[in-house]
Structures are given as C-alpha cells and as structure tokens.
Design a protein around this motif. Sequence first.
Motif, short mmCIF file in Angstrom:
data_model
loop_
_atom_site.label_atom_id
_atom_site.label_comp_id
_atom_site.label_asym_id
_atom_site.label_seq_id
_atom_site.Cartn_x
_atom_site.Cartn_y
_atom_site.Cartn_z
N GLN A 189 0.81 -1.11 -0.04
CA GLN A 189 -0.12 -0.03 0.13
C GLN A 189 1.04 1.15 0.04
OE1 GLN A 189 -2.30 1.51 3.47
NE2 GLN A 189 -3.88 0.51 2.66
N VAL A 190 0.49 2.10 -0.69
CA VAL A 190 1.19 3.46 -0.87
C VAL A 190 0.05 4.73 -0.48
CG1 VAL A 190 2.38 5.19 -2.17
CG2 VAL A 190 2.73 2.74 -2.93
N SER A 191 0.63 5.36 0.33
CA SER A 191 -0.26 6.43 1.05
C SER A 191 -0.61 7.45 0.06
CB SER A 191 0.51 7.27 2.13
OG SER A 191 -0.15 8.40 2.59
N PRO A 192 -2.20 7.56 0.17
CA PRO A 192 -2.80 8.60 -0.79
C PRO A 192 -2.70 10.00 -0.41
CG PRO A 192 -4.58 7.60 0.38
CD PRO A 192 -3.14 7.11 0.80
N VAL A 193 -2.10 10.24 0.85
CA VAL A 193 -2.03 11.47 1.10
C VAL A 193 -0.43 11.64 1.67
CG1 VAL A 193 -4.42 11.87 1.80
CG2 VAL A 193 -2.58 10.92 3.53
N VAL A 194 -0.40 12.95 1.77
CA VAL A 194 1.10 13.42 2.25
C VAL A 194 0.77 14.48 3.45
CG1 VAL A 194 3.14 14.76 1.63
CG2 VAL A 194 2.08 13.20 -0.17
N ASP A 195 1.53 14.10 4.39
CA ASP A 195 1.52 14.96 5.67
C ASP A 195 1.77 16.37 5.21
OD1 ASP A 195 2.36 16.19 8.13
OD2 ASP A 195 2.16 14.26 9.12
N PRO A 196 1.19 17.27 5.51
CA PRO A 196 1.34 18.81 5.20
C PRO A 196 2.71 19.32 6.07
CG PRO A 196 -0.52 18.61 6.37
CD PRO A 196 -0.02 17.25 6.10
N GLN A 197 2.78 18.86 7.20
CA GLN A 197 3.94 19.20 7.98
C GLN A 197 5.30 18.70 7.72
OE1 GLN A 197 3.23 21.52 10.11
NE2 GLN A 197 1.10 21.50 9.77
N THR A 198 5.31 17.34 7.41
CA THR A 198 6.71 16.89 7.21
C THR A 198 6.93 16.77 5.61
OG1 THR A 198 5.71 14.42 7.12
CG2 THR A 198 6.69 15.49 9.45
N ARG A 199 5.57 16.87 4.80
CA ARG A 199 5.72 16.58 3.25
C ARG A 199 6.14 15.37 3.07
NH1 ARG A 199 2.43 19.85 2.28
NH2 ARG A 199 2.77 19.24 0.10
N GLN A 200 6.03 14.19 3.74
CA GLN A 200 6.18 12.74 3.66
C GLN A 200 4.97 11.96 3.60
OE1 GLN A 200 8.95 12.05 6.60
NE2 GLN A 200 10.68 12.23 5.18
N GLY A 201 5.08 10.93 2.81
CA GLY A 201 3.90 9.76 2.94
C GLY A 201 4.56 8.51 3.41
N ILE A 202 3.69 7.52 3.51
CA ILE A 202 4.13 5.97 3.98
C ILE A 202 3.80 5.06 2.87
CG2 ILE A 202 3.18 4.26 5.70
CD1 ILE A 202 2.67 6.56 7.54
N ALA A 203 4.88 4.27 2.84
CA ALA A 203 4.64 3.09 2.02
C ALA A 203 4.75 1.86 2.73
CB ALA A 203 5.87 3.04 0.96
#
Length: 389
Positions: free
Chosen positions: A273-287
Amino acid sequence: MNYETQLSGDAVIAIDEDAARARRRRMLTIGAGVAVVLVAVAAWISMRGGKPADAPTAAPAPVVTVISPGQSKVARSISATGSLAARIDMPVGVVGEGGMVTRVLVQPGDWVRSGQVLATVERSVQIEQGRSLAAQVEVARADAKLAQAQLDRAKALVGRGFISAADIDQRTATRDAAQARVNVAVAQLKEQQARNGRLDIRAPAAGLVLTRGVEPGQIVGAGSTVLFRLAQGGEMEMRAQLSEADLLSIRPGNSAVVTPIGGTRGFAGRVWQVSPVVDPQTRQGIARIALSYNDALRPGGFASALITSGSGSAPLLPESAVQSDARGSFVYIINGRNQVERRDVSVGQVSDEGVAVTSGITGAEKIVTSAGAFLTPGQKVKPEMATRP
C-alpha cells in the motif's frame, strides 16, 4: 767562522730546491696517471652505451588492471526508514456484559487459532439463568404436547357428533399457541447461552499475541480498555517514510529489503500500500511493506528499507574499484596519456553483481579496478585491460 756559516746556508738552500723539484715531478706523474685512468674509464663507459653499470635507472611505470564497464541494466532503488508494526493489528476487548476475569490462558508471543479462548469471565449467575430458561422450555413443550393430544382426541370424536367443528378450531388454536410458547422459550434459552458464550474472550482470527493487558481478578466490562492485541496471521509490515518525489516512483508490488536497526540481516518484502496523502507538516507519505513473520521483526522497532522502484542503465563496477574519503566516493581513471585521474562519482544500489554508479562516469572510461589506494593523481601507469569472465 763566518765563511763556513755562509757555505752551510747555501747548501741548505740548494737541498730545499732539489726537494721541491722532486715533489713537483711526483705530482705531475700522479696527475698524468689519474688522467690516463679517467680517459680509460670514459672510453669503457662509451663502449657500454654511455652509462656506468651502477648508475640508477628510472623506475618502470606500474601495471594496473582497468575496465571499461559500459552500461548495464540495474535496478533503481530508494532508501527509506520507518517503524515496524503488525500488518493487521487486532485489538481484543470485552464483547459481552463483562464481569470478573477468572482465567487468562495466553501470554505475549503465543500463537492462537481463530475462536480460541484467551480469557474467561465469572458466570455463575448467568449459568443459573440458563438453567431456568431450559426448564421453561420443557414446560412449554409439555403444554404443547398436551394441546396436541387433546386436538387428536377431538378429531376422533368429531365424526360421531360429540365435538363440534368450532371446538376443533379452538383446540387447534390452543395447540398452535402452545407450540409458539415452545419456540419463544427455546429462543430465550439460546439467547442466554449466547450471552454466556460472550463471557469468553476469544481470538477473532488466527495470529500472534502481541500484548496482554488483563490479569485474573480484574473487573472488565463493555467499553473497558483493550485486553489483548493480536497480529493477524503473524504478518508484519514496515511503514516506510518517503518524500513526495519518492512516492511518485513507488507502486504496490515493488520488492524491498528491510533491515531492523542493530541487525545485519535483511528480510524480503513487498509494498502492498502507498499512502494516498502526504503529511502537510513533514511533506512525507508512507509506503507499507508487507513482511512474513520472523522473531527479529518486532512491532514498534525501527528499520531501514531499500525499495526497488524499477530498472535503468548505469555503469556497474566491482566494489574494489570504488573508493571513498572525506570528499565522498570516487574512482581512478586512466587518461589518454596513461596518467591517473580522480573522478568523483555517485553510488547507487550495491548488489552481488557490483556497484551501480549513477553519475560521474559514462562507462567508456578506463577505470582502475584494484590497488587504487596505492596510486596518486598524475602518476604514470601502464594500463592492462581486465579479462571479462
């Protein structure tokens, strides 16, 4: 007296002059001999090629093995870090009305099957309620049996005129009502039995017990805290933190190698699964990388991952050819004048086939494969192309 002294002095002067002339003749003789020797040595050197036998000669250029790797197909990889967790984390709590815990049957690290009892709750009152309902079922069945018997006798007498049709209808309704009361009593008994069964805290699916938060004698109820946590099937995952740019190149199904911090062993996995959103604070997502169970993979731990995101072309060098210092990674190449040159490079994935170089060289250069630590930039060498297997 004076005459004799004068004669003696003239004799001494004459002797000194003779000795000086003799010394000059000896010096001239020695000088002539030395000159003859030098002329002979010069003639001998000229006959030997103009160099004395013991004169130092220039050191020959060292022979170095070089390779021109060209371009090879290599896997593109992305490095990431993140935490380990259960792929499907199942919290287990109280399903029924609860009560006092009488037994806890599992410990963290135990494997359980679906429906297995994890803990039991005291149920003496509920057992007596079940017995009461079971007795009511028997009473209702007896009433239904009597109503059926009365209906059967009435049907036998209706032909003789002793029982009217209206009585038959009445007795039929009585029998049906008695049978309905049996069904109600049975349903109430089953409901109580189900309630009693829910006093057992059971595993919702097969898996690995991760935590236990209950002890015998503890009072639990609906809405209480989580009593157990299970990893369904024992499957683990790594939640890799990736930048926005890296997320674009990751797809479900990409292979990965996960290495827990503090260990050297890597575990194969796949991105599921690849995160469909990005954290607006860290500019990172989760795989999320799925992993099979292994006791070295502990939920909550930290790990690094190397995710293969595709393939491309790059020079592939043996590890001995790539060196590093305070300035970074570099290789030595041999220029057209057979001199050593330093070339800074960027290193990609390292595999059994070699080290992929992502920038700094094209692959057409003559690159020193070994003994680079003994060379210096500008040194004259004799390159020898390596034989490929």
